[in-house]
Design a protein around this motif. Sequence first.
Motif, PDB file in Angstrom:
ATOM      1  N   ASP A 145     -11.295  15.991   4.775  1.00  0.00           N
ATOM      2  CA  ASP A 145     -12.699  15.990   5.187  1.00  0.00           C
ATOM      3  C   ASP A 145     -13.212  14.552   5.268  1.00  0.00           C
ATOM      4  N   ALA A 146     -12.726  13.716   4.372  1.00  0.00           N
ATOM      5  CA  ALA A 146     -13.169  12.312   4.362  1.00  0.00           C
ATOM      6  C   ALA A 146     -12.068  11.417   3.840  1.00  0.00           C
ATOM      7  N   ILE A 147     -11.833  10.334   4.544  1.00  0.00           N
ATOM      8  CA  ILE A 147     -10.958   9.269   4.054  1.00  0.00           C
ATOM      9  C   ILE A 147     -11.827   8.051   3.815  1.00  0.00           C
ATOM     10  N   ILE A 148     -11.675   7.466   2.631  1.00  0.00           N
ATOM     11  CA  ILE A 148     -12.453   6.290   2.259  1.00  0.00           C
ATOM     12  C   ILE A 148     -11.506   5.099   2.281  1.00  0.00           C
ATOM     13  N   ILE A 149     -11.882   4.064   3.001  1.00  0.00           N
ATOM     14  CA  ILE A 149     -11.031   2.876   3.120  1.00  0.00           C
ATOM     15  C   ILE A 149     -11.624   1.792   2.239  1.00  0.00           C
ATOM     16  N   GLY A 150     -10.922   1.469   1.154  1.00  0.00           N
ATOM     17  CA  GLY A 150     -11.387   0.485   0.187  1.00  0.00           C
ATOM     18  C   GLY A 150     -11.707   1.139  -1.140  1.00  0.00           C
ATOM     19  N   SER A 151     -11.168   0.576  -2.220  1.00  0.00           N
ATOM     20  CA  SER A 151     -11.312   1.205  -3.539  1.00  0.00           C
ATOM     21  C   SER A 151     -12.188   0.399  -4.483  1.00  0.00           C
ATOM     22  N   GLY A 152     -13.152  -0.345  -3.924  1.00  0.00           N
ATOM     23  CA  GLY A 152     -14.134  -0.989  -4.788  1.00  0.00           C
ATOM     24  C   GLY A 152     -15.056   0.069  -5.385  1.00  0.00           C
ATOM     25  N   PRO A 153     -15.980  -0.331  -6.251  1.00  0.00           N
ATOM     26  CA  PRO A 153     -16.885   0.640  -6.875  1.00  0.00           C
ATOM     27  C   PRO A 153     -17.623   1.518  -5.871  1.00  0.00           C
ATOM     28  N   ASN A 154     -18.019   0.950  -4.725  1.00  0.00           N
ATOM     29  CA  ASN A 154     -18.730   1.751  -3.735  1.00  0.00           C
ATOM     30  C   ASN A 154     -17.821   2.770  -3.055  1.00  0.00           C
ATOM     31  N   GLY A 155     -16.608   2.355  -2.708  1.00  0.00           N
ATOM     32  CA  GLY A 155     -15.672   3.281  -2.107  1.00  0.00           C
ATOM     33  C   GLY A 155     -15.329   4.424  -3.049  1.00  0.00           C
ATOM     34  N   SER A 171      -2.336  -3.711  -4.224  1.00  0.00           N
ATOM     35  CA  SER A 171      -1.521  -2.925  -5.158  1.00  0.00           C
ATOM     36  C   SER A 171      -2.325  -2.458  -6.357  1.00  0.00           C
ATOM     37  N   LYS A 172      -3.488  -3.079  -6.570  1.00  0.00           N
ATOM     38  CA  LYS A 172      -4.348  -2.719  -7.696  1.00  0.00           C
ATOM     39  C   LYS A 172      -5.731  -2.396  -7.162  1.00  0.00           C
ATOM     40  N   PRO A 173      -6.291  -1.237  -7.492  1.00  0.00           N
ATOM     41  CA  PRO A 173      -7.603  -0.855  -6.959  1.00  0.00           C
ATOM     42  C   PRO A 173      -8.738  -1.598  -7.652  1.00  0.00           C
ATOM     43  N   GLY A 174      -9.949  -1.481  -7.082  1.00  0.00           N
ATOM     44  CA  GLY A 174     -11.131  -2.004  -7.750  1.00  0.00           C
ATOM     45  C   GLY A 174     -11.880  -3.079  -7.011  1.00  0.00           C
ATOM     46  N   GLY A 175     -11.320  -3.608  -5.916  1.00  0.00           N
ATOM     47  CA  GLY A 175     -12.015  -4.697  -5.229  1.00  0.00           C
ATOM     48  C   GLY A 175     -12.126  -5.912  -6.136  1.00  0.00           C
ATOM     49  N   ALA A 176     -13.347  -6.423  -6.294  1.00  0.00           N
ATOM     50  CA  ALA A 176     -13.561  -7.592  -7.157  1.00  0.00           C
ATOM     51  C   ALA A 176     -13.723  -7.198  -8.625  1.00  0.00           C
ATOM     52  N   ILE A 231      -4.196   6.113  -2.350  1.00  0.00           N
ATOM     53  CA  ILE A 231      -3.012   5.534  -1.708  1.00  0.00           C
ATOM     54  C   ILE A 231      -3.157   4.014  -1.721  1.00  0.00           C
ATOM     55  N   LEU A 232      -2.252   3.333  -2.413  1.00  0.00           N
ATOM     56  CA  LEU A 232      -2.295   1.880  -2.538  1.00  0.00           C
ATOM     57  C   LEU A 232      -1.343   1.222  -1.540  1.00  0.00           C
ATOM     58  N   LYS A 281      -2.763  -1.259   4.171  1.00  0.00           N
ATOM     59  CA  LYS A 281      -3.772  -1.982   4.923  1.00  0.00           C
ATOM     60  C   LYS A 281      -4.072  -1.235   6.215  1.00  0.00           C
ATOM     61  N   VAL A 282      -5.346  -1.001   6.469  1.00  0.00           N
ATOM     62  CA  VAL A 282      -5.750  -0.242   7.654  1.00  0.00           C
ATOM     63  C   VAL A 282      -6.277  -1.211   8.708  1.00  0.00           C
ATOM     64  N   GLU A 283      -5.550  -1.328   9.804  1.00  0.00           N
ATOM     65  CA  GLU A 283      -5.966  -2.173  10.918  1.00  0.00           C
ATOM     66  C   GLU A 283      -6.333  -1.360  12.149  1.00  0.00           C
ATOM     67  N   CYS A 284      -5.969  -0.090  12.124  1.00  0.00           N
ATOM     68  CA  CYS A 284      -6.263   0.798  13.246  1.00  0.00           C
ATOM     69  C   CYS A 284      -6.432   2.211  12.695  1.00  0.00           C
ATOM     70  N   LEU A 285      -7.375   2.943  13.237  1.00  0.00           N
ATOM     71  CA  LEU A 285      -7.655   4.279  12.737  1.00  0.00           C
ATOM     72  C   LEU A 285      -6.442   5.200  12.882  1.00  0.00           C
ATOM     73  N   SER A 286      -5.588   4.923  13.852  1.00  0.00           N
ATOM     74  CA  SER A 286      -4.416   5.767  14.069  1.00  0.00           C
ATOM     75  C   SER A 286      -3.403   5.675  12.925  1.00  0.00           C
ATOM     76  N   GLN A 287      -3.559   4.658  12.044  1.00  0.00           N
ATOM     77  CA  GLN A 287      -2.679   4.539  10.877  1.00  0.00           C
ATOM     78  C   GLN A 287      -2.990   5.593   9.820  1.00  0.00           C
ATOM     79  N   LEU A 288      -4.152   6.225   9.936  1.00  0.00           N
ATOM     80  CA  LEU A 288      -4.608   7.172   8.927  1.00  0.00           C
ATOM     81  C   LEU A 288      -4.378   8.616   9.378  1.00  0.00           C
ATOM     82  N   PRO A 289      -4.235   9.533   8.428  1.00  0.00           N
ATOM     83  CA  PRO A 289      -4.124  10.946   8.781  1.00  0.00           C
ATOM     84  C   PRO A 289      -5.421  11.436   9.427  1.00  0.00           C
TER      85      PRO A 289
END
Length: 474
Positions: free
Chosen positions: A6-16, A37-42, A237-238, A241-249
Amino acid sequence: MKDKYDAIIIGSGPNGLAAATYLQQQGFKTAVYEQESKPGGATKTLELTIPGVKNDMGSAILPMAFGSPFFRSLPLSHYGLEWIFPDIPFAHALPNGKAVACYKDITRTAEQFDDDSTAYVKLFEELINGWDELENDILGPLGFPDKPSLFLKFGFKAFPSVKMLADHYYREERAKLLLYGAAAHSGLPMSQLASASFGLVLTIMAHKYNWPFPKGGAGNFITALIQHYKALGGELILNKKVECLSQLPPSKTYLFDVTPKQLLKIDGLDLSSIYRKRLENFKYGTAVFKMDWALSGPIPFLNEKCRKAATVHLGFSTEEITISEEMIHNNQVSSKPYVIVAQHTIYDDSRSPEGVHTAWAYCHVPNGSTQDCSEIIKDQIEKAAPGFKDLIIKENSLNTKQLQVLDPNLIGGDINGGSQDLSQLFTRPIVTTKPYTTSNPSVFICSSSTPPGGGVHGMCGYNAALAAEKFLSK
């Protein structure tokens, strides 16, 4: 092909993670994709100095995370998250070894200011008492407030520059300095409209919640958040890197925890030319030069208030802070910069081996600057804590480019996801009543480049998730 998510979130910072967690709570199938390789952004804890010493790469003191309407609704303590509450939320060093403190108790704080004590209470008391009714309006997109009268009272105090607000309420330099120290977190000139808002909100946080931090490092906040998200059935998923939407399910929606510059580089989003043009006009703001230390003892501040505060602001007069922050916007760095210092191990010995302490600090610099500010930061600390330099076992510094390598969202070293001046305080990334949506109805932006902006509060992600939920529920 049938949508897998239903939703894919790109980026694992606190907001993502906030966006993903909320949508997962509502029964949607989600996944978070992270290029590192490690989530969390900054919001990461790393060994930046010597082995066994835990330094926070970015965010270090997390009052907004503790006070976040969304994050505090989550059972993160069930996953081992422990909060540490310092005796003093923050202090400001004055000349000649003196200091003022922002205690959690507003009366105790006000009593330091003699003739300004009544004015201090008058400035903050009603806003602190009404914060529960204010917070969703302050920490959300621009709209009609739930409590118009109280919101207007906040607005009248928040709209001016911090200089105007301080001069209106206070006579004494030390009362003004305490407000300046909180307001300067914004990276705005002290004479700029709306700079007062940052001083107000951060001081309200101190009086209402203290300025706590996670035991063992800010990264433990992310660890608990991810464990809760996974317990709800979410996927992480660590190293992707997403550079194009087609890389994602296939997914019904995509939420990007990235800034406009990064979003524009991703292929396949089908964004309109008008929307793309508006994103290109987004302004990035003041950056930081950041330092970490392993020390042979606690920072030897001359004043006990500074020794007991987890956060200490340095800038020895309102004029010095004013010059420091004005120079940044003229592409210069003051030799006497405003400095924010965090000292965790005076309250948290789990971060380092016995006999070793940590310290963390930064000053503001122009966006993209590669100037080495190590010595001027240490000089400012040394003024308030003679002998500090002698305690340094190992230090690590990060300029703006190095920060951006560690977290690509920190464009040019900007830790707030874009300038937070009046033109972009609520109207980010573009001027619209629906800042989390894009020209593609299935693509959303959930980073700190949306309201309410920078800080570890997750409200950008939460608000974006609400917008995505409306789309998914149609």
